[in-house]
Motif scaffolding. Structure first.
Motif, short mmCIF file in Angstrom:
data_model
loop_
_atom_site.label_atom_id
_atom_site.label_comp_id
_atom_site.label_asym_id
_atom_site.label_seq_id
_atom_site.Cartn_x
_atom_site.Cartn_y
_atom_site.Cartn_z
N UNK A 1 0.80 -1.23 0.00
CA UNK A 1 0.00 0.00 0.00
C UNK A 1 0.84 1.28 0.00
N UNK A 2 2.16 1.11 0.13
CA UNK A 2 3.02 2.30 0.18
C UNK A 2 3.25 2.83 -1.23
N UNK A 3 2.84 4.08 -1.49
CA UNK A 3 3.09 4.65 -2.82
C UNK A 3 4.52 5.21 -2.89
N UNK A 4 4.89 5.76 -4.04
CA UNK A 4 6.27 6.19 -4.23
C UNK A 4 6.64 7.32 -3.27
N UNK A 5 5.70 8.24 -3.03
CA UNK A 5 5.99 9.35 -2.11
C UNK A 5 6.27 8.81 -0.71
N UNK A 6 5.47 7.83 -0.31
CA UNK A 6 5.65 7.24 1.01
C UNK A 6 6.99 6.49 1.08
N UNK A 7 7.30 5.80 0.01
CA UNK A 7 8.57 5.07 -0.02
C UNK A 7 9.75 6.01 0.08
N UNK A 8 9.66 7.13 -0.64
CA UNK A 8 10.74 8.11 -0.56
C UNK A 8 10.93 8.59 0.87
N UNK A 9 9.80 8.85 1.51
CA UNK A 9 9.86 9.34 2.89
C UNK A 9 10.48 8.26 3.80
N UNK A 10 10.07 7.02 3.59
CA UNK A 10 10.61 5.92 4.40
C UNK A 10 12.12 5.76 4.17
N UNK A 11 12.51 5.83 2.92
CA UNK A 11 13.93 5.73 2.60
C UNK A 11 14.71 6.82 3.33
N UNK A 12 14.20 8.06 3.20
CA UNK A 12 14.90 9.20 3.79
C UNK A 12 15.02 9.02 5.31
N UNK A 13 13.91 8.65 5.92
CA UNK A 13 13.89 8.50 7.39
C UNK A 13 14.85 7.40 7.85
N UNK A 14 14.80 6.28 7.15
CA UNK A 14 15.66 5.15 7.56
C UNK A 14 17.13 5.44 7.27
N UNK A 15 17.39 6.10 6.14
CA UNK A 15 18.78 6.41 5.81
C UNK A 15 19.38 7.36 6.85
N UNK A 16 18.58 8.37 7.25
CA UNK A 16 19.07 9.32 8.26
C UNK A 16 19.28 8.62 9.60
N UNK A 17 18.33 7.78 9.98
CA UNK A 17 18.45 7.08 11.27
C UNK A 17 19.64 6.12 11.26
N UNK A 18 19.83 5.43 10.13
CA UNK A 18 20.96 4.49 10.04
C UNK A 18 22.28 5.25 10.07
N UNK A 19 22.34 6.39 9.36
CA UNK A 19 23.56 7.20 9.37
C UNK A 19 23.85 7.70 10.78
N UNK A 20 22.81 8.09 11.48
CA UNK A 20 22.98 8.55 12.86
C UNK A 20 23.51 7.40 13.73
#
Lengths: 181, 145
Positions: free
Chosen positions: B104-123
């Motif tokens: 059910x996750x559309x592309x906008x949602x996926x982008x947001x998830x990617x960004x959030x997870x990438x930032x959290x993982x980098x942190x």
């Protein structure tokens, strides 16, 4: 209870892993464990050739390729079916991040001794080697299946097979000259 | 019909067991300590690579195909992170793969998830192997909301 000691100095381990960045990490970890020889191969065809040349004592095999095809399972089947003893009976640990019951079951039915879920740490890697060494099972050759015996327990069954499973767990059946089933 | 059995059982090859259980060698505690020491030398290089990789992944999401390719790249970061004892970072990246599998996750949602997870993982990577799972999970929840 004291920890089990493993002396890997005379052993040869084959790693089949498409992610080449992991090769160095595996090598560093296995070298630190004292492993005698470590081979890393990024593709399954190359791994068959390496398996033939080096006759490793243990293999870790990634199940899925980058397109999520289960080529690692075909590799295990080929080793089990096409190679002579003792190479066909070498312990093989299948590995993947995809750990659905279907994948694990398919790996077992392909002839893998065990399944290691990704991601794993260095402690998991050492424990997996310990498990393979300690949990030795008879080797089955059948029209439909070639690999380590998949029967680890016989819950609810009162016949002789249940006793057999208990013996198997305790390791007491080893070296007793197993008879054809 | 013949009397030949269909299934044959063989004694397992004892070679590995005989070689390995000689009484010498290392215990799990010793082996892990040695491996950690061996990996310490390359941990910094991994952290720098992983942060760059996560940033690159996040910038590339433009299609389903990209998302699939990114999932492979994420898996590479995750697997290596775990071996370097970056358990919090590995867990975040693993969690992202699960989140992205939501049909059910559309592309906008996926982008947001990617960004959030990438930032959290980098942190988490910046914090080192002792990064708190709880703190990283809270950060992720905030970023992904």
């Amino acid at each position: 209870m004291s920890e089990r000691r493993l002396d890997l100095a005379q052993t040869s381990v084959l790693i089949v892993e498409p992610n080449v960045r992991l090769h160095r990490v595996y090598r560093d970890a296995l070298t630190a464990f004292g492993t005698g020889r470590i081979s890393t191969v990024p593709d399954w065809d190359g791994a068959l050739a390496r398996f033939t040349e080096e006759r490793p004592h243990l293999a870790f095999v990634e199940v899925l390729d980058e397109e999520r095809r289960a080529v690692g399972l075909d590799w295990i089947r080929r080793v089990r079916r096409d190679f002579p003893f003792p190479s066909r009976a070498v312990p093989i640990v299948a590995s993947s991040a995809l750990t659905t019951s279907k994948t694990v079951c398919e790996a077992r039915n392909a002839g893998a001794n065990d399944f290691m879920k990704k991601p794993f740490g260095v402690g998991d890697l050492f424990r997996q080697i310990t498990r393979v060494v300690e949990f030795v099972r008879p080797f089955v050759v059948d029209r439909a299946y070639v690999g380590p015996c998949r029967r680890t327990q016989a819950e609810g069954h009162q016949g002789p097979e249940r006793r057999y499973a208990k013996q198997l767990r305790g390791g007491s059946i080893l070296g007793q000259g197993l008879q054809p089933a | 019909m013949t009397d030949q059995p269909n299934t044959l059982l063989y004694d397992p090859d004892p070679t590995l067991r005989r070689l390995v259980l000689s009484g010498g060698g290392v215990t799990e505690t010793e082996a892990v300590a040695r491996a950690d020491a061996a990996l310490a030398a390359s941990r910094g290089a991994f952290e720098a690579w992983a942060v760059g990789r996560l940033a690159g992944i996040e910038a590339k999401i433009t299609s389903e195909e990209h998302a699939a390719r990114n999932a492979i790249a994420l898996a590479q970061v995750r697997d290596e992170a775990m071996l370097y004892r970056h358990e919090a970072a590995a867990r975040v990246v693993d969690h992202l793969n699960v989140a992205l599998s939501d049909p059910n996750a559309d592309m906008a949602r996926r982008k947001k998830l990617f960004r959030a997870h990438a930032l959290a993982a980098a942190h988490a990577l910046a914090q080192g192997p002792r990064a708190s799972r709880t703190d990283i999970d809270q950060l992720l929840a905030t970023l992904a909301a």
